[in-house]
Design an enzyme around this catalytic site. Structure first.
Site, PDB file in Angstrom:
ATOM      1  N   ASP A  67       0.813  -1.218   0.000  1.00  0.00           N
ATOM      2  CA  ASP A  67       0.000   0.000   0.000  1.00  0.00           C
ATOM      3  C   ASP A  67       0.847   1.270   0.000  1.00  0.00           C
ATOM      4  O   ASP A  67       2.050   1.235   0.216  1.00  0.00           O
ATOM      5  CB  ASP A  67      -0.953   0.001   1.214  1.00  0.00           C
ATOM      6  CG  ASP A  67      -0.273  -0.475   2.491  1.00  0.00           C
ATOM      7  OD1 ASP A  67       0.955  -0.366   2.582  1.00  0.00           O
ATOM      8  OD2 ASP A  67      -0.974  -0.953   3.392  1.00  0.00           O
ATOM      9  N   HIS A 138      -6.989  -5.034  10.127  1.00  0.00           N
ATOM     10  CA  HIS A 138      -6.738  -4.776   8.706  1.00  0.00           C
ATOM     11  C   HIS A 138      -5.442  -5.458   8.257  1.00  0.00           C
ATOM     12  O   HIS A 138      -4.517  -5.656   9.034  1.00  0.00           O
ATOM     13  CB  HIS A 138      -6.755  -3.274   8.371  1.00  0.00           C
ATOM     14  CG  HIS A 138      -5.573  -2.477   8.817  1.00  0.00           C
ATOM     15  ND1 HIS A 138      -5.619  -1.108   8.953  1.00  0.00           N
ATOM     16  CD2 HIS A 138      -4.315  -2.826   9.153  1.00  0.00           C
ATOM     17  CE1 HIS A 138      -4.433  -0.668   9.335  1.00  0.00           C
ATOM     18  NE2 HIS A 138      -3.630  -1.696   9.470  1.00  0.00           N
TER      19      HIS A 138
HETATM   20  P1  PGA Z   1       2.356  -2.014  12.830  1.00  0.00           P
HETATM   21  O1  PGA Z   1       1.211  -1.873  11.748  1.00  0.00           O
HETATM   22  O2  PGA Z   1       3.295  -3.045  12.312  1.00  0.00           O
HETATM   23  O3  PGA Z   1       2.976  -0.651  12.885  1.00  0.00           O
HETATM   24  O4  PGA Z   1       1.692  -2.445  14.104  1.00  0.00           O
HETATM   25  C1  PGA Z   1       0.626  -2.998  11.213  1.00  0.00           C
HETATM   26  C2  PGA Z   1      -0.504  -2.619  10.312  1.00  0.00           C
HETATM   27  O5  PGA Z   1      -1.169  -1.597  10.584  1.00  0.00           O
HETATM   28  O6  PGA Z   1      -0.749  -3.335   9.333  1.00  0.00           O
END
Ligand code: PGA
Length: 243
Positions: A67, A138
């Site tokens: 993304d 998500h």
């Molecule tokens: P993080 O984010 O690794 O910073 O916890 C994961 C995500 O939001 O997919």
């Protein structure tokens, strides 16, 4: 879904790096799906170490990131393109022409998404997809909703995601509220998936992930039906699992 529990974040990251190394060794022309966020940073550090030791060669590898924020260009330090260059690509022998991320500043977003999806197909699909998971379940930026998208698309970020990710933005006003993201179908088509989850604040998330139910309210729950998905946890993230 296979679950692997490692002692701590360092061990988790080392294990994930070996998974990547094995894929690249088996097929030097492989396509990796990569993720941003804080969780894969340890994996990227380990991959750089392996590269410096001469144990992994990225020269023929292609990558697709999940993304990108809408409205940020690659010079913007908050863009995922910048993140990937800074945390991985600048430190290994990958050909940057083979590293793909949705273009956050594309004028025609729909077309950009279609082209991105098409390009993944043209490169033969993703051999190994690395994933993190948000507090709301998500994957990529596929946010909980009544319906989920199959393919790369524009997503409006939820309040929860905006709050979690705002730590990366010094000027919160400037934080984008939309992102281009691979869809649930783009992710599920990966031949192999590793999902990395670390820390005690993700323990509830892990519990939901393995609940045995699939719901669009928790997008990652679909991973339960992927036939080669390994969830790599540290002990803190695994704290609420039944032993
Ligand atoms: P993080 O984010 O690794 O910073 O916890 C994961 C995500 O939001 O997919």
């Amino acid at each position: 879904m296979k679950i692997v529990i490692k002692k701590d974040y360092v061990e988790l990251s080392k294990f994930a790096a070996l998974e990547v190394k094995n894929i690249v060794e088996d097929n030097p022309n492989c396509t990796l799906g990569l993720a941003t966020g804080s969780t894969p940073l340890g994996l990227y550090k380990e991959l750089i170490k392996l590269y410096n030791l001469g144990e992994i060669n990225f020269s023929s590898v292609t990558t697709f990131n999940l993304d990108e924020y809408r409205g940020l260009n690659e010079e913007d330090e908050q863009s995922y393109k910048y993140f990937m260059n800074d945390n991985l690509f600048n430190h290994i022998n990958i050909d940057k022409n083979n590293t793909f991320i949705p273009n956050g500043i594309a004028e025609d977003v729909e077309r950009e998404c279609e082209n991105y999806e098409k390009l993944i197909g043209e490169k033969g699909g993703i051999d190994l997809q690395v994933l993190g998971i948000g507090m709301n379940g998500h994957i990529g930026f596929n946010e909980p909703n009544q319906e989920l998208y199959l393919n790369t698309h524009l997503e409006t970020l939820t309040e929860e995601t905006l709050n979690s990710n705002s730590i990366f933005f010094t000027n919160k006003e400037k934080m984008p509220t939309e992102a281009l993201t691979m869809g649930i179908g783009s992710i599920m088509k990966a031949k192999k998936i590793i999902l990395l989850i670390s820390g005690k604040n993700k323990a509830e998330v892990v519990k939901k992930l393995v609940s045995g139910k699939i719901t669009t309210d928790f997008p990652a729950s679909i991973l339960q039906v992927h036939n080669d998905c390994t969830v790599i946890l540290d002990e803190e993230a695994a704290a609420l699992l039944n032993k």
